[in-house]
Design an enzyme around this catalytic site. Structure first.
Site: not given
Length: 117
Positions: A115-117
């Site tokens: 969930n990390c860009l």
């Protein structure tokens, strides 16, 4: 994770370590503390005892859940393992500026958190 694209190699001793385009290990099994030190040095970081505490926590999280934690689960895991003072976003931002979950995972030899860009 053999399908990952190799961008470049990091030399650790005389071992070439394959990295993907974002600097994560292609083969997670080649991680050692020396690899973490080399990855940190590339970014101009020196790993302190506090960095190693978080790296141990995140590696434990990965071995338990088979996933790298995003920021919230990372904060919670660090808090549970190291106490409420260290389990704070500000503490993690100080140790791993930019994106603590991504930077800590990369240094710990783990995949990028989902969930990390």
């Amino acid at each position: 994770m053999a399908s990952a694209e190799i961008e470049r190699y990091l030399n650790v001793g005389d071992e070439p370590i394959a990295l993907d385009p974002e600097g994560y290990l292609i083969d997670l099994t080649v991680w050692t503390p020396a690899v973490a030190e080399a990855l940190a040095a590339e970014e101009g970081r020196e790993l302190t005892a506090e960095h190693w505490e978080v790296i141990e926590v995140i590696r434990g999280f990965y071995s338990r859940y088979e996933a790298s934690p995003a920021m919230r689960p990372l904060v919670k895991a660090v808090g549970q393992a190291l106490g409420p003072e260290k389990g704070r976003s500000l503490h993690l931002m100080k140790l791993f500026p930019d994106s603590p979950a991504k930077v800590a995972a990369r240094l710990a030899g783990l995949p990028k958190p989902a969930n990390c860009l």
